[in-house]
Design a protein around this motif. Sequence first.
Motif, mmCIF file in Angstrom:
data_model
loop_
_atom_site.group_PDB
_atom_site.id
_atom_site.type_symbol
_atom_site.label_atom_id
_atom_site.label_comp_id
_atom_site.label_asym_id
_atom_site.label_seq_id
_atom_site.Cartn_x
_atom_site.Cartn_y
_atom_site.Cartn_z
ATOM 1 N N THR A 151 5.852 15.785 -4.227
ATOM 2 C CA THR A 151 6.902 15.295 -3.340
ATOM 3 C C THR A 151 6.389 14.157 -2.478
ATOM 4 O O THR A 151 5.274 14.223 -1.953
ATOM 5 C CB THR A 151 7.402 16.435 -2.421
ATOM 6 N N VAL A 152 7.201 13.136 -2.325
ATOM 7 C CA VAL A 152 6.924 12.037 -1.399
ATOM 8 C C VAL A 152 7.920 12.122 -0.256
ATOM 9 O O VAL A 152 9.136 12.103 -0.478
ATOM 10 C CB VAL A 152 7.049 10.666 -2.091
ATOM 11 N N LEU A 153 7.406 12.251 0.973
ATOM 12 C CA LEU A 153 8.254 12.202 2.161
ATOM 13 C C LEU A 153 8.235 10.773 2.692
ATOM 14 O O LEU A 153 7.197 10.291 3.162
ATOM 15 C CB LEU A 153 7.749 13.165 3.240
ATOM 16 N N LEU A 159 12.200 0.469 1.345
ATOM 17 C CA LEU A 159 12.852 0.405 0.030
ATOM 18 C C LEU A 159 11.849 0.428 -1.110
ATOM 19 O O LEU A 159 12.003 1.187 -2.075
ATOM 20 C CB LEU A 159 13.732 -0.847 -0.061
ATOM 21 N N ALA A 160 10.825 -0.412 -1.041
ATOM 22 C CA ALA A 160 9.855 -0.471 -2.144
ATOM 23 C C ALA A 160 9.177 0.875 -2.390
ATOM 24 O O ALA A 160 9.068 1.313 -3.550
ATOM 25 C CB ALA A 160 8.817 -1.560 -1.873
ATOM 26 N N PRO A 161 8.705 1.593 -1.353
ATOM 27 C CA PRO A 161 8.139 2.931 -1.605
ATOM 28 C C PRO A 161 9.149 3.920 -2.169
ATOM 29 O O PRO A 161 8.788 4.763 -3.004
ATOM 30 C CB PRO A 161 7.649 3.367 -0.219
ATOM 31 N N THR A 162 10.401 3.831 -1.733
ATOM 32 C CA THR A 162 11.435 4.705 -2.292
ATOM 33 C C THR A 162 11.574 4.477 -3.785
ATOM 34 O O THR A 162 11.582 5.428 -4.587
ATOM 35 C CB THR A 162 12.785 4.454 -1.594
ATOM 36 N N LEU A 163 11.669 3.222 -4.193
ATOM 37 C CA LEU A 163 11.809 2.900 -5.611
ATOM 38 C C LEU A 163 10.566 3.310 -6.391
ATOM 39 O O LEU A 163 10.664 3.808 -7.526
ATOM 40 C CB LEU A 163 12.079 1.405 -5.780
ATOM 41 N N ALA A 164 9.387 3.117 -5.787
ATOM 42 C CA ALA A 164 8.140 3.482 -6.471
ATOM 43 C C ALA A 164 8.058 4.983 -6.714
ATOM 44 O O ALA A 164 7.640 5.430 -7.796
ATOM 45 C CB ALA A 164 6.947 3.013 -5.643
ATOM 46 N N ALA A 214 0.817 -1.211 0.000
ATOM 47 C CA ALA A 214 0.000 0.000 0.000
ATOM 48 C C ALA A 214 0.854 1.266 0.000
ATOM 49 O O ALA A 214 0.545 2.245 -0.695
ATOM 50 C CB ALA A 214 -0.942 -0.007 1.202
ATOM 51 N N ALA A 215 1.942 1.276 0.780
ATOM 52 C CA ALA A 215 2.791 2.468 0.833
ATOM 53 C C ALA A 215 3.427 2.747 -0.517
ATOM 54 O O ALA A 215 3.543 3.907 -0.940
ATOM 55 C CB ALA A 215 3.871 2.296 1.908
ATOM 56 N N ALA A 216 3.842 1.713 -1.220
ATOM 57 C CA ALA A 216 4.425 1.900 -2.548
ATOM 58 C C ALA A 216 3.388 2.441 -3.526
ATOM 59 O O ALA A 216 3.709 3.252 -4.405
ATOM 60 C CB ALA A 216 5.007 0.581 -3.052
ATOM 61 N N GLN A 217 2.130 2.007 -3.359
ATOM 62 C CA GLN A 217 1.065 2.512 -4.227
ATOM 63 C C GLN A 217 0.873 4.015 -4.051
ATOM 64 O O GLN A 217 0.775 4.757 -5.038
ATOM 65 C CB GLN A 217 -0.243 1.784 -3.933
ATOM 66 N N ALA A 246 8.132 6.743 -10.420
ATOM 67 C CA ALA A 246 6.982 7.558 -10.827
ATOM 68 C C ALA A 246 7.367 9.005 -11.122
ATOM 69 O O ALA A 246 6.519 9.800 -11.547
ATOM 70 C CB ALA A 246 5.913 7.515 -9.744
ATOM 71 N N GLY A 247 8.620 9.363 -10.862
ATOM 72 C CA GLY A 247 9.079 10.708 -11.179
ATOM 73 C C GLY A 247 8.747 11.751 -10.146
ATOM 74 O O GLY A 247 8.616 12.933 -10.470
ATOM 75 N N ARG A 248 8.620 11.328 -8.869
ATOM 76 C CA ARG A 248 8.333 12.279 -7.799
ATOM 77 C C ARG A 248 9.636 12.768 -7.163
ATOM 78 O O ARG A 248 10.629 12.039 -7.114
ATOM 79 C CB ARG A 248 7.469 11.643 -6.706
#
Length: 422
Positions: free
Chosen positions: A124-126, A135-140, A113-116, A144-146
């Motif tokens: 911006t994603v904090l 790691l997975a949310p960082t890569l996502a 869910a966090a990666a979604q 996605a270009g954020r």
Amino acid sequence: MTDSPASPAPLADPHLVFDPVAGDGPKDVVILGSTGSIGTQAIDLVLRNPDRFKVTALSANGGRVDLLAEQARRLGVRTVAVAREEAAPALREALAGQYGTEPLPEILVGPDAAAQVAASDCHTVLNGITGSIGLAPTLAALEAGRTLALANKESLIVGGPLVKALAKPGQIIPVDSEHAALFQALASGNRADVRKLVVTASGGPFRGRTKAELADVTVADALAHPTWAMGPVITVNSATLVNKGLEVIEAHLLYDIPFDRIEVVVHPQSYVHSMVEFTDGSTIAQATPPDMGGPIAIGLGWPERVPDAAPAFDWSKASTWEFFPLDDDAFPSVNLARHVGRLAGTAPAVFNAANEECVEAFLGGALPFNGIMETVIRVVEEHGTPVTGTSLTVSDVLEAETWARARARELTHRTATAEARA
């Protein structure tokens, strides 16, 4: 082993601004780990600056659903994500209590869910998640270009090559106080003129003690940090200085400075958060009273500064700032971190995972304080040759972490059994 040459494009560069959704009005922000320390402070900053920031989505582990629901309502978010599936019913109930007859936000549930939400439409994603699960949310977010305001150091530590393969110049803004300090100090000069990065450490609660004097320290001793109020795992990492070792690896990855040009110095007051030494002999230091408001504001607002984001010094009052060399014998974690950082690949993931298991064992009374690093060192040695280069995958990282955790638990159990028999 010598360091490899610095590459031409550091991950974090204050001279480059990555602006994926430029435009008028507040920046749309996604906050991951919203109920934790970084997340709650970021939300406070947003609520004080509605003209600058608008939160569109939140994610949390699920341990504090009432707080998560309250945050969602106050911020008017579109989406709320929770990692723990068993927390979903309580979250829906808490949201219903907050929203009444109004429509509820979208609810995402599960480990992905966090990666979604990290890949959702925003500026911006904090990433304020704690641990390598970030790691997975960082890569996502990167894919996605954020713009990524990165407080989750573990995702960079364990997945450095994966992060570097995705990140564009200027796309990552560091939120750790030390790396936000380096980021700001680097803005005062050209990268070619940087001689050294100096990362400051408070020294934790055991500054000045020898290795022998650390043998019998208690959990309560380790949690009594002199300058920062943090969670138990981070506080123990500060006591062992593992946190500083992780920050050395992080600085190398963020700024492409070789390990032999990254120094750690003990600064008990925690006023100077880090420094950059330039080739002309000048050293630029970034300083504020200990407070995470400033680094969070840099992460969300750069290249603009947010007024009154953090307290300033009262220069009408006398103060003393001290600096001491690091005792590598009592605190071997920094040199070990340099070693695994040079090995790269899966080695940092093994180091981090083994340490997390050993800290948990120490907090549970199953391992003495010095046993934390003794066990981590052994796990790193047994890991052997790490998977490196372009062949590294997320599966490799997860497999290395799983092995390291299992091996650390096995060694910890042996230590506890031997002590019980003694």
